[in-house]
Scaffold this active site. Structure first.
Site, PDB file in Angstrom:
ATOM      1  N   GLY A  87     -19.167 -16.107 -51.370  1.00 30.76           N
ATOM      2  CA  GLY A  87     -19.557 -14.981 -52.202  1.00 30.76           C
ATOM      3  C   GLY A  87     -19.344 -13.593 -51.638  1.00 30.76           C
ATOM      4  O   GLY A  87     -19.541 -12.599 -52.355  1.00 30.76           O
ATOM      5  N   GLU A 104     -19.332 -20.977 -46.890  1.00 28.21           N
ATOM      6  CA  GLU A 104     -18.228 -21.416 -47.773  1.00 28.21           C
ATOM      7  C   GLU A 104     -17.412 -20.235 -48.292  1.00 28.21           C
ATOM      8  O   GLU A 104     -17.348 -20.002 -49.505  1.00 28.21           O
ATOM      9  CB  GLU A 104     -18.802 -22.175 -48.975  1.00 28.21           C
ATOM     10  CG  GLU A 104     -19.649 -23.390 -48.652  1.00 28.21           C
ATOM     11  CD  GLU A 104     -20.360 -23.959 -49.883  1.00 28.21           C
ATOM     12  OE1 GLU A 104     -20.290 -23.358 -50.979  1.00 28.21           O
ATOM     13  OE2 GLU A 104     -21.008 -25.008 -49.742  1.00 28.21           O
ATOM     14  N   GLY A 145     -14.404 -18.069 -49.675  1.00 32.16           N
ATOM     15  CA  GLY A 145     -13.118 -18.293 -50.327  1.00 32.16           C
ATOM     16  C   GLY A 145     -12.370 -16.972 -50.373  1.00 32.16           C
ATOM     17  O   GLY A 145     -11.464 -16.701 -49.580  1.00 32.16           O
ATOM     18  N   CYS A 199       1.851 -12.774 -75.504  1.00 35.14           N
ATOM     19  CA  CYS A 199       1.457 -12.225 -76.801  1.00 35.14           C
ATOM     20  C   CYS A 199      -0.055 -12.210 -76.962  1.00 35.14           C
ATOM     21  O   CYS A 199      -0.623 -13.001 -77.748  1.00 35.14           O
ATOM     22  CB  CYS A 199       2.128 -13.014 -77.918  1.00 35.14           C
ATOM     23  SG  CYS A 199       3.900 -12.944 -77.731  1.00 35.14           S
ATOM     24  N   GLU A 200      -0.706 -11.379 -76.214  1.00 34.99           N
ATOM     25  CA  GLU A 200      -2.165 -11.197 -76.267  1.00 34.99           C
ATOM     26  C   GLU A 200      -2.432  -9.747 -75.887  1.00 34.99           C
ATOM     27  O   GLU A 200      -1.848  -9.244 -74.916  1.00 34.99           O
ATOM     28  CB  GLU A 200      -2.879 -12.068 -75.212  1.00 34.99           C
ATOM     29  CG  GLU A 200      -2.681 -13.543 -75.332  1.00 34.99           C
ATOM     30  CD  GLU A 200      -3.786 -14.259 -76.103  1.00 34.99           C
ATOM     31  OE1 GLU A 200      -4.791 -13.602 -76.466  1.00 34.99           O
ATOM     32  OE2 GLU A 200      -3.618 -15.454 -76.328  1.00 34.99           O
ATOM     33  N   TYR A 255      -7.983 -16.492 -56.171  1.00 35.82           N
ATOM     34  CA  TYR A 255      -8.133 -16.695 -57.608  1.00 35.82           C
ATOM     35  C   TYR A 255      -6.967 -16.059 -58.380  1.00 35.82           C
ATOM     36  O   TYR A 255      -7.146 -15.539 -59.478  1.00 35.82           O
ATOM     37  CB  TYR A 255      -9.486 -16.155 -58.096  1.00 35.82           C
ATOM     38  CG  TYR A 255     -10.642 -16.742 -57.306  1.00 35.82           C
ATOM     39  CD1 TYR A 255     -10.968 -18.091 -57.420  1.00 35.82           C
ATOM     40  CD2 TYR A 255     -11.378 -15.970 -56.403  1.00 35.82           C
ATOM     41  CE1 TYR A 255     -12.000 -18.643 -56.668  1.00 35.82           C
ATOM     42  CE2 TYR A 255     -12.423 -16.513 -55.653  1.00 35.82           C
ATOM     43  CZ  TYR A 255     -12.722 -17.851 -55.798  1.00 35.82           C
ATOM     44  OH  TYR A 255     -13.736 -18.392 -55.062  1.00 35.82           O
TER      45      TYR A 255
HETATM   46  N1  LLP Z   1     -18.971 -22.139 -52.834  1.00 35.27           N
HETATM   47  C1  LLP Z   1     -19.141 -22.463 -54.131  1.00 35.27           C
HETATM   48  C2  LLP Z   1     -20.052 -23.553 -54.474  1.00 35.27           C
HETATM   49  C3  LLP Z   1     -18.460 -21.741 -55.130  1.00 35.27           C
HETATM   50  O1  LLP Z   1     -18.658 -22.057 -56.408  1.00 35.27           O
HETATM   51  C4  LLP Z   1     -17.584 -20.686 -54.761  1.00 35.27           C
HETATM   52  C5  LLP Z   1     -16.874 -19.915 -55.775  1.00 35.27           C
HETATM   53  C6  LLP Z   1     -17.418 -20.408 -53.387  1.00 35.27           C
HETATM   54  C7  LLP Z   1     -18.138 -21.145 -52.455  1.00 35.27           C
HETATM   55  C8  LLP Z   1     -16.511 -19.334 -52.882  1.00 35.27           C
HETATM   56  O2  LLP Z   1     -16.929 -18.069 -53.296  1.00 35.27           O
HETATM   57  P1  LLP Z   1     -16.146 -16.768 -52.770  1.00 35.27           P
HETATM   58  O3  LLP Z   1     -16.369 -16.659 -51.288  1.00 35.27           O
HETATM   59  O4  LLP Z   1     -14.712 -16.956 -53.084  1.00 35.27           O
HETATM   60  O5  LLP Z   1     -16.745 -15.653 -53.536  1.00 35.27           O
HETATM   61  N2  LLP Z   1     -12.497 -16.805 -60.360  1.00 35.27           N
HETATM   62  C9  LLP Z   1     -13.480 -15.829 -59.971  1.00 35.27           C
HETATM   63  C10 LLP Z   1     -14.331 -16.311 -58.822  1.00 35.27           C
HETATM   64  C11 LLP Z   1     -15.015 -17.632 -59.082  1.00 35.27           C
HETATM   65  C12 LLP Z   1     -15.840 -18.119 -57.920  1.00 35.27           C
HETATM   66  C13 LLP Z   1     -16.242 -19.512 -58.121  1.00 35.27           C
HETATM   67  N3  LLP Z   1     -17.002 -20.082 -57.039  1.00 35.27           N
HETATM   68  C14 LLP Z   1     -12.774 -14.522 -59.639  1.00 35.27           C
HETATM   69  O6  LLP Z   1     -11.532 -14.457 -59.734  1.00 35.27           O
HETATM   70  O7  LLP Z   1     -13.419 -13.510 -59.345  1.00 35.27           O
END
Ligand code: LLP
Length: 418
Positions: A239, A271, A273, A341-342, A369
């Site tokens: 997050g 975790e 991402g 086309c959107e 993402y």
């Molecule tokens: N752990 C869990 C259980 C998650 O659901 C997620 C992301 C992460 C870790 C990693 O979170 P991060 O460090 O990447 O914030 N598509 C959206 C983001 C969706 C995030 C979903 N879950 C975007 O492009 O902003």
């Protein structure tokens, strides 16, 4: 570090001019920096210091095998949400024993396979799921390692589509239900209580919701202790927000320092991402046409929402820069729009740029993402992905062919006339 920077008005990916990559691979394309990925992961590693830990990269942010392989080589663990992601991790040389399995709808088959591969832990999101894991483990005569995903009901102050830590969200369970789930798991022969986890949302730029969630988790862990239920690891989720528009975000070192000071006698899992891959990637697209009317100026590019959906889906901002910054052409405030086309098909809005046809624009901070959310909408083949390190580069996913888009399809066969 800044993997993408200008030298003599030209955008470079590490030590390579982006224009060289366009010459080799065409447009549109994604470009990633290996050094930036390593730098970002090492920052987490350094920040948890000597505290026992496991960094579980959230595969969903960018699941290209090359990305996973780079992280596996650093010793990373992985947060997966499907059997597909687990198989990717294994194919990339990652260790299934360092995988945590999140997600609200784990199928029976994926639970069985995850147990066979010996994953580190299931992050359990409901009572039904706990029962299912217990049942599958019992048929295999195994004990499944589990952690309950607690929903701490804290507001992460982020876009509503990526907030996950409120009771109105489908994720995790409240503290009371978690307590009864732990009691049940603790006496089961087929479940082994390992940890407690939460993940309150994504693109969070203020540390306070994280610390609030941490405090609530620690309260629950104390309560569990008084019931003789011992939690061995605390998984604080991902997050951590990144800076898309030079906005201030979380200092990872300070955040993890606060966590390690508060957490005793427990391994910490994290975790991340986005914070590992977002600024390690750009999306490059070519200006095909310029079109101006009384109220709007459009730069129509060859990349679209099917390639990078974040602006359309979350109205998110990405910087848009010319890869050759020698201003030529028409200076105006442009909407950068694609061929789909959107009306929602835009990559950036109201950007002051000097543009002419044939220019290339880099959409910055697109490593997370981006490609993973791409689709074939409008029968558009997915674009290639290139990994750069220093002066060298590898095509880590080739451009799809148009024919491949319909190779799994067939005509309807009228059985009644047979
Ligand atoms: N752990 C869990 C259980 C998650 O659901 C997620 C992301 C992460 C870790 C990693 O979170 P991060 O460090 O990447 O914030 N598509 C959206 C983001 C969706 C995030 C979903 N879950 C975007 O492009 O902003």
């Amino acid at each position: 570090m800044n993997a993408f920077s200008f030298q003599n008005n030209n955008l470079y990916a590490e030590s390579l001019p982006v224009s060289d990559l366009i010459n080799s691979y065409g447009s549109p394309l994604y470009i990633y920096s290996k050094s930036q990925i390593e730098f970002n992961w090492n920052l987490f590693k350094k920040s948890v210091g000597g505290h026992p830990h496991l960094i579980c990269y959230a595969v969903k942010a960018n699941s290209n095998l090359a990305v996973l392989n780079i992280l596996a080589n650093l010793g990373s663990g992985f947060d997966i949400v499907s059997l597909g992601e687990l198989k990717r991790v294994i194919a990339a040389g990652g260790d299934p024993r360092k995988c945590v399995f999140s997600g609200v709808a784990k199928s029976e088959y994926s639970i069985r396979k995850a147990l066979e591969y010996g994953i580190y832990c299931f992050n359990v999101e409901s009572e039904d799921e706990l029962d299912r894991i217990e049942l599958v483990a019992s048929t295999m005569n195994m004990s499944a390692p589990i952690s309950i995903r607690v929903n701490p009901n804290v507001d992460a102050n982020t876009h509503p589509y990526i907030a996950t830590g409120l009771s109105e969200n489908k994720f995790g369970v409240g503290a009371d239900i978690a307590l009864s789930m732990y009691k049940k798991a603790n006496i089961s022969d087929y479940l082994e209580v390992c940890g407690l986890d939460y993940h309150i949302g994504s693109q969070i730029t203020d540390v306070s919701p994280f610390l609030e969630a941490l405090d609530r988790a620690l309260e629950l862990i104390d309560k569990l202790k008084s019931e003789n239920i011992l939690i061995k690891h605390l998984d604080i989720g991902g997050g951590v927000g990144v800076s898309y528009d030079q906005e201030k975000t979380i200092n990872i070192q300070d955040y993890l320092n606060s966590v390690t000071t508060k957490v005793d006698n427990m391994k910490i899992l994290v975790e991340p991402g986005r914070s590992i891959v977002a600024d390690a990637g750009i999306f490059v697209t070519k200006v095909e046409y310029l079109k101006q009317n009384e109220i709007k100026s459009f730069a129509i590019v060859d990349g679209a929402m099917n390639d990078l959906i974040r602006p359309s889906l979350y109205e998110s901002f990405h910087q848009a820069v010319l890869i050759d910054d020698n201003a030529k052409g028409i200076t105006d405030t442009w909407d950068i729009v694609g061929p789909v086309c959107e009306t929602a098909d835009f990559l950036a809005k109201d950007r002051k740029l000097t543009l002419e046809k044939g220019d290339y624009i880099a959409i910055m901070t697109a490593g997370a993402y981006g490609f993973v959310l791409s689709s074939n909408y409008n029968s558009r083949p997915r674009v290639p992905e290139i990994m750069v390190c220093g002066k060298s580069h590898t095509l880590v996913r080739k451009r799809e062919t148009i024919e491949s888009l319909f190779e799994n399809e067939t005509f309807y066969i009228d059985e009644t006339n047979k």
